[in-house]
Design an enzyme around this catalytic site. Sequence first.
Site, PDB file in Angstrom:
ATOM      1  CB  ILE A 115      15.519   3.223  16.801  1.00  0.00           C
ATOM      2  CG1 ILE A 115      15.085   1.973  15.866  1.00  0.00           C
ATOM      3  CG2 ILE A 115      14.672   4.543  16.124  1.00  0.00           C
ATOM      4  CD1 ILE A 115      13.467   1.897  15.555  1.00  0.00           C
ATOM      5  CE  LYS A 117      -0.546   0.184   5.022  1.00  0.00           C
ATOM      6  NZ  LYS A 117      -1.421   0.414   6.311  1.00  0.00           N
ATOM      7  NE  ARG A 118       6.496   1.404   2.854  1.00  0.00           N
ATOM      8  CZ  ARG A 118       6.515   2.035   4.381  1.00  0.00           C
ATOM      9  NH1 ARG A 118       6.809   3.022   4.715  1.00  0.00           N
ATOM     10  NH2 ARG A 118       6.567   0.915   5.437  1.00  0.00           N
ATOM     11  N   GLY A 119       3.049   2.404  -1.887  1.00  0.00           N
ATOM     12  CA  GLY A 119       3.447   3.233  -3.067  1.00  0.00           C
ATOM     13  C   GLY A 119       4.712   2.720  -3.819  1.00  0.00           C
ATOM     14  CB  THR A 120       8.066   2.888  -2.544  1.00  0.00           C
ATOM     15  OG1 THR A 120       7.962   3.124  -1.321  1.00  0.00           O
ATOM     16  CG2 THR A 120       8.071   4.063  -3.548  1.00  0.00           C
ATOM     17  N   GLY A 129      -4.473  -4.583   1.228  1.00  0.00           N
ATOM     18  CA  GLY A 129      -5.066  -5.872   1.213  1.00  0.00           C
ATOM     19  C   GLY A 129      -5.833  -6.188   2.361  1.00  0.00           C
ATOM     20  CG  HIS A 145      50.103  -8.150   9.007  1.00  0.00           C
ATOM     21  ND1 HIS A 145      49.468  -7.443  10.319  1.00  0.00           N
ATOM     22  CD2 HIS A 145      51.246  -7.146   8.793  1.00  0.00           C
ATOM     23  CE1 HIS A 145      50.392  -6.606  10.716  1.00  0.00           C
ATOM     24  NE2 HIS A 145      51.344  -6.333   9.645  1.00  0.00           N
ATOM     25  CB  THR A 158      10.030  -0.609   7.881  1.00  0.00           C
ATOM     26  OG1 THR A 158       8.443  -0.899   8.050  1.00  0.00           O
ATOM     27  CG2 THR A 158      10.570   0.294   9.050  1.00  0.00           C
ATOM     28  N   GLY A 189      17.652   2.159  22.853  1.00  0.00           N
ATOM     29  CA  GLY A 189      17.705   1.105  21.982  1.00  0.00           C
ATOM     30  C   GLY A 189      18.541   1.363  20.812  1.00  0.00           C
TER      31      GLY A 189
END
Length: 471
Positions: A188, A37-40, A118, A450, A44, A186
Amino acid sequence: ATEAEEKDLVIIGGGVAGYVAAIKAGQEGLKVACIEKRGTLGGTCLNVGCIPSKSLLNNSHLYHTIMHDTKNRGIEVGDVKLNLAQLMNAKDTSVSGLTKGVEFLFKKNGVEYIKGTGSFASEHEIKVQLNDGGETSVVGKNILIATGSEATPFPGLEIDEKKVVTSTGALALEKVPEKMVVIGGGIIGLEMASVWSRLGAKVTVVEFLNQIGGPGMDTEIAKQAQKILKKQGIEFKLSTKVVSGDGSGEKVKLDIDAAKGGKAETMEADVVLVAIGRRPYTAGLGLENIGMELDERGRVIIDQEYRTKFPHIRCVGDVTFGPMLAHKAEEEAVAVVEYIKKGYGHVNYGCIPSVMYTYPEVAWVGQSEQDLKKAGTPYRIGTFPFSANSRAKTNLDTDGMVKMIADPETDRLLGVHIIGANAGEMIAEGTLALEYGASSEDIARTCHAHPTLAEAFKEAAMATYSKAIHF
Ligand code: FAD
Ligand code: NAI
């Protein structure tokens, strides 16, 4: 729906879990459709997660290095200016290049890409609200739920993605805030704190626990990371809880409480980042129409073969159990298609690496020392500091260490924890070793080039069952 419209596999969600499953299914000759649904495509991770954050981390690190770490290297730079709009453009270019790349891979592998939302009409039929208006429906012999996750909101603090932001807003600020408070230390929280602190913001991280890094990070490594990040200018308030917030004024106000006694106080910031975890996302999916249950944390319940209570409906990625990581979603996506096509698949959950892309990076795989202690499992530790590694010394980049944990009887590797400049790449060797059931001696007796940072990895292995040469 007519016979012709039935697919072997219908996937809801075009994030890493969904798009990888779609490509794999196409490669396996399955008739497959993916609804996003995002368009792309890319979810995430590609749009508002892994990729844009790493672009900002990389370029803010470069900027910070040029501002603060060139003179002693014999490089005199003139007038250095930040062009935030261009920094954001560079990020957007990386994102669009990659999301379009996935679309190309869909075409190449015969995946039908349906742009829309969907939802379950029945156990085999998915209704799609098309992004361009109108509605369609698609029927699947098999259905895969891969709808991912969203930021957990902070009760009472409304997200406007300008002053009170989730990671999505923090990846697109239009100016560098003077003061920023990050709720949650955390991954993020620490990655975004690094970006904006390097670009000039005064950043304070408020963390409920007495350790940064979120679940899984080895305590000894987390302490080192905190010390180094503090030196870079990030302030920390640990064992401290944000109890309430108010974003209605010009500044955002937060009431904080020390978790163990201590003083309550109010903090003010221009921008507050809420980074207290992510939660599964199933809104609008119509699970109630088919009577699919979620667990108490909102996760879709599955068995070992990723099957829900309806055997033809499976589920992978952030929306179900396990760590919310892109590479975990990718492994599951391949395995689930193999289950559908061949009846068997496999993911080794004991062997999924984690990387925090701060500077230096922190990376780990397997068990932490505190995990082993808690479980009462005997262990032996070998460490090697980058300050004793020749390449780190020539790079003037000596912060950090490699810590290896092995079984004292068999010497089998139990965990690897790295903090250092290239930890995120170096952990691949630890992951492979763990996957193959290597001993620390197997690693130590493998010739390493090395001078490389990877020699610190080899020497930590030597230190686990014997002694390191250079320390
Ligand atoms: P998602 O990527 O969330 O994809 C789900 C997709 O489904 C979304 O695009 C959504 O629009 C779509 N969708 C949902 N419902 C419907 C519906 N009903 N109909 C149609 N489409 C729908 N992980 C790492 O491994 N490394 C990192 O460096 C890293 N960095 C991150 C940085 C940030 C700021 C964030 C927020 C996350 C990061 N992650 C990282 C985590 C990673 O992004 C996720 O683990 C990964 O995206 C999970 O993939 P997924 O496909 O399960 O879910
Ligand atoms: P997290 O679960 O890693 O960390 C959240 C932190 O917030 C915890 O340490 C928790 O104790 C703290 N917290 C919760 N409530 C609080 C309160 N009221 N006050 C103060 N602190 C509080 O979640 P995060 O950082 O939001 O990340 C979400 C997911 O995204 C993670 O599962 C992670 O795996 C994934 N991710 C992965 C990245 C990577 O692999 N490099 C990068 C970014 C995200």
